[in-house]
Scaffold this motif. Structure first.
Motif, PDB file in Angstrom:
ATOM      1  N   CYS A  42       0.854  -1.183   0.000  1.00 50.79           N
ATOM      2  CA  CYS A  42       0.000   0.000   0.000  1.00 50.79           C
ATOM      3  C   CYS A  42       0.890   1.234   0.000  1.00 50.79           C
ATOM      4  O   CYS A  42       1.766   1.371   0.853  1.00 50.79           O
TER       5      CYS A  42
ATOM      6  N   CYS B 217      -0.281   3.377   3.573  1.00 51.57           N
ATOM      7  CA  CYS B 217      -0.049   2.885   4.948  1.00 51.57           C
ATOM      8  C   CYS B 217       1.056   1.847   5.020  1.00 51.57           C
ATOM      9  O   CYS B 217       1.457   1.441   6.112  1.00 51.57           O
TER      10      CYS B 217
ATOM     11  N   CYS C 157      -5.806  -1.601  -0.954  1.00 46.38           N
ATOM     12  CA  CYS C 157      -5.314  -2.018   0.367  1.00 46.38           C
ATOM     13  C   CYS C 157      -6.496  -2.387   1.284  1.00 46.38           C
ATOM     14  O   CYS C 157      -7.430  -1.605   1.450  1.00 46.38           O
TER      15      CYS C 157
ATOM     16  N   ALA D 246      -6.387  -2.682   4.442  1.00 46.29           N
ATOM     17  CA  ALA D 246      -6.308  -1.941   5.709  1.00 46.29           C
ATOM     18  C   ALA D 246      -6.866  -0.528   5.576  1.00 46.29           C
ATOM     19  O   ALA D 246      -7.564  -0.048   6.462  1.00 46.29           O
ATOM     20  N   CYS D 247      -6.554   0.156   4.469  1.00 49.56           N
ATOM     21  CA  CYS D 247      -6.933   1.576   4.401  1.00 49.56           C
ATOM     22  C   CYS D 247      -7.648   1.971   3.103  1.00 49.56           C
ATOM     23  O   CYS D 247      -8.067   3.122   2.951  1.00 49.56           O
TER      24      CYS D 247
END
Ligand SMILES: Cc1ncc(COP(=O)(O)O)c(C=O)c1O
Ligand SMILES: [Zn+2]
Length: 406
Positions: free
Chosen positions: A14, A17, A30, A32-33
């Motif tokens: 990513c 992040c 990504c 996560a984000c």
């Protein structure tokens, strides 16, 4: 099972992040984000096995850089002849603008006549590598045509949303390639929203700009080609017509990879993002020193590829500009139209409006002194002018009326 991906592909990362993941299953953004994923390689390993002098063995299209692309050597990609485009010297305009060297990376010889073929070739092959059966994207025109062509050749279904005022040539191509098309009132941002409901995942893998990691890999070959065509002596400044920014970010990635490979020196070209005054979210963010670009309200321009009011990869684009000491500049519609005629009449290039914007931007920065006379400059013609007959009519009408006034 033998992986379709090459052993030196280490992971997807990513950009924002730093979270990483592998390519064992289909990926988008990504987890996560929600920001863009970028392909990372073990470049030390590639460096050891690929001296740049050996590239000549690998043909002339973008698969020449195959060792730096995601797929295994056993994977047979769908190919339509993408990449390997000329870098043309613009000798007369170099004199007129008083710059040391002026080059045009001419992207119209690509399949479907634009640079979008590079990215979509990689994305469709990514879909093939993952065994996916449908792709979908919103498009201002050229990306949709390229996606539809590669999808047709790969036997993969394709859904495209386009603004309802997209030039007819693009709609014709989409139909010819058998894509399913929806016309949407508004801009590419509205098309993106519509696509979510009409082409949901996982049936449809979204290949919109930076919503998957492979288009960037195709676009980065622009940077490799420019370096190789200039004898590995990178230019001082590159002017790129910036909508979603894949090519700009891709070139920055290519130059960094080439540095790690020991193929080019320390100094990177200044990357100049060219936009139009009717839609300039990156220019505004750059001038404000911001890391994110606010959406541009009421985006209007004849350069349909530059009508991208909120580029998803704003952080990556701004980083590519700033980390190369580049800049961002907006040109007026009038200057862009006049630059179209200038390029055709004095250099024999029937450019697309987006390409002409890069010449107008260079003139602006020569006038302000921000680009000096000893600069070696590359401009971009990102696609064929023939897909924009209405815009060409407007450009030629301006020349006609200028001649009458004179
Ligand atoms: C001809 C042309 N030039 C430039 C662009 C902008 O490219 P990018 O999205 O890579 O910034 C587009 C995008 O549609 C285009 O079609
Ligand atoms: Zn992230």
């Amino acid at each position: 099972m033998v992986s379709a991906f090459q052993p030196a592909l280490s992971h997807l990362e990513c950009f924002d992040c730093g979270a990483s993941c592998d390519v064992s299953v289909p990926r988008s953004v990504c987890l996560a984000c929600g920001r863009p994923l970028v392909v990372r390689y073990d470049l030390a390993r590639i460096r050891a096995s690929l001296p740049r002098e050996t590239l000549g063995r690998f043909g002339t299209d973008l698969w020449r850089y195959r060792a730096l692309l995601p797929f295994a050597s056993s994977f047979a990609p769908v190919r339509l002849g993408e990449g390997g485009t000329p870098l043309l010297p613009l000798a007369r305009l170099a004199l007129a603008l008083d710059v040391a060297e002026l080059w045009m990376k001419e992207e119209s010889p690509n399949p479907t006549q634009s640079f979008k073929a590079r990215g979509l070739a990689l994305a469709v092959n990514g879909a093939k590598a993952w065994g996916l059966t449908g792709i979908a994207l919103p498009s201002a025109g050229n990306a949709g045509s390229a996606a539809a062509a590669y999808a047709a050749a790969a036997g993969i279904a394709c859904r495209v949303t386009i603004p309802d005022d997209t030039p007819e040539a693009f709609a014709l191509e989409l139909e010819a390639f058998g894509a399913e098309v929806r016309r949407v009132p508004g801009t590419i941002a509205d098309c993106g929203r519509e696509l979510g409901a009409w082409a949901p995942s996982p049936r449809w893998w979204n290949v919109a700009t930076f919503k998957e990691p492979f288009r960037l890999e195709g676009k980065k070959t622009l940077g490799y080609e420019i370096a190789e065509q200039l004898g590995w002596r990178l230019p001082d400044a590159i002017f790129y017509p910036t909508g979603g920014g894949t090519g700009l970010v891709g070139m920055a990635k290519a130059f960094r990879e080439m540095q790690e490979l020991g193929w080019v020196g320390e100094r990177l070209p200044r990357l100049v993002a060219v936009q139009v005054t009717g839609c300039a979210p990156i220019v505004r963010a750059f001038e404000r020193g911001a890391s994110r670009a606010e959406p541009w309200a009421d985006a209007v321009t004849l350069a349909s590829g530059l009508r991208v009011p909120s580029p998803f990869a704003d952080t990556l684009i701004l980083d590519a500009i700033r980390s190369t000491h580049g800049t961002a500049v907006a040109v007026s519609e009038e200057d862009m139209l006049d630059a179209m005629v200038e390029l055709s009449a004095s250099e024999g290039c029937l450019v697309c409006p987006e390409g002409a914007a890069t010449l107008a931007a260079l003139r602006q920065l020569r006038t302000s002194g921000e680009i000096a006379a000893d600069t070696r400059v590359v401009l971009y013609d990102t696609g064929s002018g023939l897909k924009y007959p209405e815009v060409w009519r407007a450009a030629l009408a301006r020349r006609q009326s200028a001649q009458v006034d004179a």
